[in-house]
Structures are given as structure tokens and as C-alpha cells.
Design a protein around this motif. Structure first.
Motif, PDB file in Angstrom:
ATOM      1  N   PRO A 188       0.474  -1.131   0.321  1.00 55.27           N
ATOM      2  CA  PRO A 188       0.005  -0.495   0.024  1.00 55.27           C
ATOM      3  C   PRO A 188       0.669   1.247  -0.202  1.00 55.27           C
ATOM      4  CG  PRO A 188      -1.029  -1.412   1.810  1.00 55.27           C
ATOM      5  CD  PRO A 188       0.439  -2.132   0.865  1.00 55.27           C
ATOM      6  N   TYR A 189       0.204   1.791  -0.723  1.00 54.56           N
ATOM      7  CA  TYR A 189       0.810   3.590  -1.152  1.00 54.56           C
ATOM      8  C   TYR A 189       2.515   3.047  -1.336  1.00 54.56           C
ATOM      9  CZ  TYR A 189      -1.934   4.521   2.665  1.00 54.56           C
ATOM     10  OH  TYR A 189      -3.306   4.613   3.580  1.00 54.56           O
ATOM     11  N   ASN A 242      -1.535  -1.801  -3.219  1.00 60.66           N
ATOM     12  CA  ASN A 242      -2.183  -2.825  -2.818  1.00 60.66           C
ATOM     13  C   ASN A 242      -2.413  -3.950  -3.604  1.00 60.66           C
ATOM     14  OD1 ASN A 242      -3.158  -3.561  -0.052  1.00 60.66           O
ATOM     15  ND2 ASN A 242      -4.773  -2.736  -0.050  1.00 60.66           N
ATOM     16  N   ASN A 275      -9.255   1.083  -2.219  1.00 57.70           N
ATOM     17  CA  ASN A 275      -9.752   1.891  -1.685  1.00 57.70           C
ATOM     18  C   ASN A 275     -11.212   1.761  -1.981  1.00 57.70           C
ATOM     19  OD1 ASN A 275      -7.230   3.449  -0.632  1.00 57.70           O
ATOM     20  ND2 ASN A 275      -7.875   4.828  -2.248  1.00 57.70           N
ATOM     21  N   LYS A 324     -12.312   4.802   3.456  1.00 58.07           N
ATOM     22  CA  LYS A 324     -11.096   4.308   3.893  1.00 58.07           C
ATOM     23  C   LYS A 324     -10.722   4.266   2.638  1.00 58.07           C
ATOM     24  CE  LYS A 324     -10.636   0.522   6.113  1.00 58.07           C
ATOM     25  NZ  LYS A 324     -10.828  -1.163   6.556  1.00 58.07           N
ATOM     26  N   ASN A 325      -9.151   5.289   2.755  1.00 58.58           N
ATOM     27  CA  ASN A 325      -7.212   4.501   2.028  1.00 58.58           C
ATOM     28  C   ASN A 325      -6.695   4.156   2.004  1.00 58.58           C
ATOM     29  OD1 ASN A 325      -5.667   5.792   0.429  1.00 58.58           O
ATOM     30  ND2 ASN A 325      -5.758   7.266   1.505  1.00 58.58           N
ATOM     31  N   VAL A 326      -7.074   2.761   2.014  1.00 61.80           N
ATOM     32  CA  VAL A 326      -6.130   1.662   2.055  1.00 61.80           C
ATOM     33  C   VAL A 326      -4.757   1.639   1.495  1.00 61.80           C
ATOM     34  CG1 VAL A 326      -8.005   0.326   2.557  1.00 61.80           C
ATOM     35  CG2 VAL A 326      -7.185  -0.204   0.082  1.00 61.80           C
ATOM     36  N   GLY A 327      -4.068   2.676   0.834  1.00 59.26           N
ATOM     37  CA  GLY A 327      -3.277   2.499   0.290  1.00 59.26           C
ATOM     38  C   GLY A 327      -3.391   1.859  -1.398  1.00 59.26           C
ATOM     39  N   HIS A 383      -1.321   9.272   1.991  1.00 62.14           N
ATOM     40  CA  HIS A 383      -1.771   9.286   3.324  1.00 62.14           C
ATOM     41  C   HIS A 383      -2.549  10.059   3.872  1.00 62.14           C
ATOM     42  CE1 HIS A 383      -1.220   8.597   7.413  1.00 62.14           C
ATOM     43  NE2 HIS A 383      -1.505   7.584   7.317  1.00 62.14           N
ATOM     44  N   ALA A 434      -1.718  -0.110   7.061  1.00 61.79           N
ATOM     45  CA  ALA A 434      -2.960  -0.055   5.532  1.00 61.79           C
ATOM     46  C   ALA A 434      -1.765  -1.831   5.614  1.00 61.79           C
ATOM     47  CB  ALA A 434      -1.937   0.490   4.853  1.00 61.79           C
ATOM     48  N   ASP A 445      -6.458  -5.154   1.697  1.00 63.35           N
ATOM     49  CA  ASP A 445      -7.514  -4.579   2.565  1.00 63.35           C
ATOM     50  C   ASP A 445      -7.863  -3.733   2.051  1.00 63.35           C
ATOM     51  OD1 ASP A 445      -8.704  -3.494   5.351  1.00 63.35           O
ATOM     52  OD2 ASP A 445      -8.129  -2.591   5.987  1.00 63.35           O
TER      53      ASP A 445
END
Length: 168
Positions: free
Chosen positions: A27-28, A53, A83, A92-95, A102, A110, A114
């Protein structure tokens, strides 16, 4: 993470090669805490074709029956944690996007995959013919199926292409 194996002359058949590859993007991986400070060009990630992710298993065989003709067949299975959005807004930010860094309201942790899970399967066949030195004709067919589990939807696509290329 990226890892793979390549074998030439598979099963003792000359000019038959095979490879298997695993790719994982955390993620990210292409984004940052500052909006607009991401690793993209024209909203496309600068690295692998996968979104953050995500992971992918890919297997491919290639065969060269003559010096002018090369054939490939590959299959791939991809997973992506999107996301979570409601009415087009990230709730909801999950990357899961290089374009959404973020946020201070989100968790510092993260979890991999997810969010809304999307599974994609791809089957691809490609051939390249070189009738004369540095002149290539390439045909490509790809079938893709993507399942978005949270939305309960399945999308199927077919891609076809023919390309002529001159190398110099």
C-alpha cells in the motif's frame, strides 16, 4: 517485491522457454503524504502496471519455430485492495491508489489487500513476425475478467491489436 524463474529449452524442446513471476506492491508504494507528490506521470504509476496494494502471479511460455516468428502465451492472476468509496468519495484509504496519498485521518498502518478486493484473471496470446530485418508485425489477443467482490460485479474485456514496427 518481484521474483521469478526463467527456463530455456523446457522439456528438452529447443527454442521453447518458460517463466513464472510474482510481483507485490505494498500500500502507498507510489504515493506520499503530500497531495500531488506521487510517483506518477499523467496519473499513471511509474513502475509496474499493477496499482499499489496489489499482487500478481504470471506464467508465460514462448516458442520460436523459426528465426522470423516468435509466439507467446501467458496467464496471470492479480489481486488488488481498492480504496473504499461512497458516491465517488474515498471513505477508507487503504493505499490502493497512487493518486491518493496517506491522510492524517487514516490509520498509519495499511494492511495488504485491505479495502474492496478485486481479482483479475488475464489470458494473452501474442505473435511477432519479422519478414525482413528490423520490420516487425505483432498481433495480440487478451481476455480479461475482473471481479469486484464488494460491488458483486464481474467485468469481461477482450483486447485485440495489430502493430507494425520498424527498428533502427
Amino acid at each position: 517485491w518481484q521474483s521469478g524463474l526463467y527456463a530455456a529449452g523446457v522439456f528438452g524442446v529447443p527454442n521453447l522457454d518458460a517463466d513464472v513471476e510474482y510481483t507485490r506492491l505494498e500500500p502507498y508504494v507510489y504515493s506520499n503524504r503530500t497531495s500531488g507528490d506521487d510517483y506518477t506521470h499523467s496519473s499513471i504509476g511509474l513502475g509496474d502496471h499493477l496499482e499499489p496494494n496489489s499482487d500478481e502471479w504470471r506464467a508465460e511460455i514462448s516458442y520460436r519455430p523459426s528465426s522470423a516468428l516468435r509466439l507467446w502465451a501467458s496467464c496471470a492472476r492479480e489481486r488488488h485492495g481498492e480504496n473504499v468509496r461512497q458516491n465517488g468519495v474515498v471513505v477508507k484509504n487503504v493505499g490502493g491508489s497512487a493518486l491518493q496519498g496517506h491522510r492524517s485521518v487514516g490509520s498509519d498502518v495499511a494492511l495488504f489487500l485491505d479495502g474492496n478486493l478485486v481479482r483479475t484473471s488475464r489470458l494473452r496470446v501474442r505473435a511477432t513476425y519479422e519478414p525482413m530485418t528490423d520490420f516487425f508485425i505483432t498481433g495480440n489477443v487478451e481476455l480479461r475478467e475482473a471481479r469486484r467482490y464488494a460491488a458483486g460485479e464481474t467485468m469481461r474485456d477482450r483486447f485485440y491489436s495489430i502493430r507494425m514496427q520498424v527498428g533502427y
